[in-house]
Design a protein around this motif. Sequence first.
Motif, PDB file in Angstrom:
ATOM      1  N   TYR A   8      -8.909  20.186  -3.010  1.00  0.00           N
ATOM      2  CA  TYR A   8      -8.292  21.313  -2.316  1.00  0.00           C
ATOM      3  C   TYR A   8      -8.246  21.096  -0.812  1.00  0.00           C
ATOM      4  N   LEU A   9      -9.237  20.360  -0.305  1.00  0.00           N
ATOM      5  CA  LEU A   9      -9.186  19.986   1.111  1.00  0.00           C
ATOM      6  C   LEU A   9      -7.931  19.150   1.359  1.00  0.00           C
ATOM      7  N   THR A  10      -7.640  18.220   0.415  1.00  0.00           N
ATOM      8  CA  THR A  10      -6.434  17.405   0.546  1.00  0.00           C
ATOM      9  C   THR A  10      -5.182  18.287   0.561  1.00  0.00           C
ATOM     10  N   VAL A  11      -5.167  19.278  -0.320  1.00  0.00           N
ATOM     11  CA  VAL A  11      -4.016  20.189  -0.340  1.00  0.00           C
ATOM     12  C   VAL A  11      -3.859  20.859   1.015  1.00  0.00           C
ATOM     13  N   ILE A  13      -4.936  19.787   3.904  1.00  0.00           N
ATOM     14  CA  ILE A  13      -4.508  18.809   4.911  1.00  0.00           C
ATOM     15  C   ILE A  13      -3.008  18.576   4.810  1.00  0.00           C
ATOM     16  N   PHE A  14      -2.496  18.515   3.570  1.00  0.00           N
ATOM     17  CA  PHE A  14      -1.055  18.299   3.408  1.00  0.00           C
ATOM     18  C   PHE A  14      -0.260  19.460   3.986  1.00  0.00           C
ATOM     19  N   GLY A  15      -0.791  20.680   3.794  1.00  0.00           N
ATOM     20  CA  GLY A  15      -0.126  21.828   4.406  1.00  0.00           C
ATOM     21  C   GLY A  15      -0.059  21.682   5.915  1.00  0.00           C
ATOM     22  N   VAL A  54      -0.102  18.903   7.547  1.00  0.00           N
ATOM     23  CA  VAL A  54       0.838  17.826   7.872  1.00  0.00           C
ATOM     24  C   VAL A  54       2.263  18.381   7.961  1.00  0.00           C
TER      25      VAL A  54
END
Lengths: 347, 121
Positions: free
Chosen positions: B8-11, B13-15, B17
């Motif tokens: 979810y941290l990756t999600v 981070i993508f937001g 980005v």
Amino acid sequence: MTDVAILGELAYWQQTGIRVGAGLAAVLLVAGTLVYLHLFKLVSFMQSRLGPMEAGPFGSLQLLAEVGKFLQKEDIFPRKADRFVFAAAPFVVLMSTFLLVVVVPGGPDAWFINSELGIYLAMAVSSVSVIGILMAGWGSASKYSLLGGLRATGQLIAYELPLILAVMGVVIQAETMNMQGIVQAQADGEIFGWGGIGNPYILTQFVAFVIFMIAMQAELTQTPFDMPIAESELVTGYMTEYSGMRFLLFFIGEFATAGVFSAIASVLFLGGWWAPIPGLGFDDNVWNLLGPLVLVTKVVVLTFIIFWARFSLPRFREDQLQQLAWKVLIPLALANIVVTALLKIVF
Amino acid sequence: MSDFLRSYLTVGIFGLVGVALVSVFLGLGKILRPNKPTLAKTEAYESGVEPTGDMWSQANIRYYVFALLFVMFDVEAVFIFPWATRLEAYGTFGLIEMAIFIFILLLGLLYAWRKGVLKWA
């Protein structure tokens, strides 16, 4: 063997750095390819003309020229606009695309996230763009924009449901919401005991596939579902007041989302990054390199269908649009769920 | 941090980005583009005619009932998803349970249909 095999040994922030780079490429390169292939060339050939030919070989650099042009355009804020909402809308729209691309796997180890909730997350965040579009329509303080934004909202929530319900059939068959698991289930699947090409769910879930494609067309507000933009009635709908770079960002968002949605559709129905190549197992490391290419190929095929429909069909009327969603697609999708579940239990 | 939360941290981070990308594009444009706002330019576009009245004009939102129906079906989807992944384990019992659930929801849709909510009034 490949850099992806090493990925597991890197620290989290290093992995994430690579993933962000790959994600940017996945969104922007694919969007650019789709604009060039479909919007510039496909439509030109369909209309018996050549399309852009000057910039680069066969006009392939036209896109960069366009971006350069839009960068130099003046940024105009309407006087009466709600400035914050107006400025924030493109951010929300593009953010939703990036939240969506996260779930798409590109190979056995080449994924952004490997969450058990995969497709569920995708369906959840796909609604975020509605908010962005409504913000654009409201913030612009223009009658055209407001009408476009309202139409978009009505349309997007109506077609969100067939989209979600169509996915359900695939989830029942694959028994998982994990995107990687869905790919694997199709790769391992058998058609009446013959596993030569696996079991891409477009065969067993054809109804769901058709519903998904129609709903996707509407979610992307492509013709014949382009009432929110409807240039003959609403100028450009919720984008009317946007100029220069902000307009281009909506445009990029539209095509990037088309690419990402097609990627999700190809994972669900066409086997994602996996292709039936003899001599290659599911977990072979080669797939980490080959997978993204296979996936992009499928994306191009699916987007071809989207744009083929876009340039061939006239626009629906607003009431016809709502009726198609509520009276045809949703009951059909519900029936599909029940029949799929029934067959799953019987066999 | 567990893998679950990490994803979810990756999600997230993508937001970020996505937000950063828009900022970069707009920032780049800021260097290159002219800025000469005039009164006519900042007018709302109304096909060349001077805009009249309040820009947030009242529109007849004919499909507000659709929004209510949407909430109903969206919540339904939340219930069907977990069932769909565990169908094999629930067997015939799960199938009948879900058939009843979907049937009741269909009744709701049929009711709205009969009441003429789905028609363009």
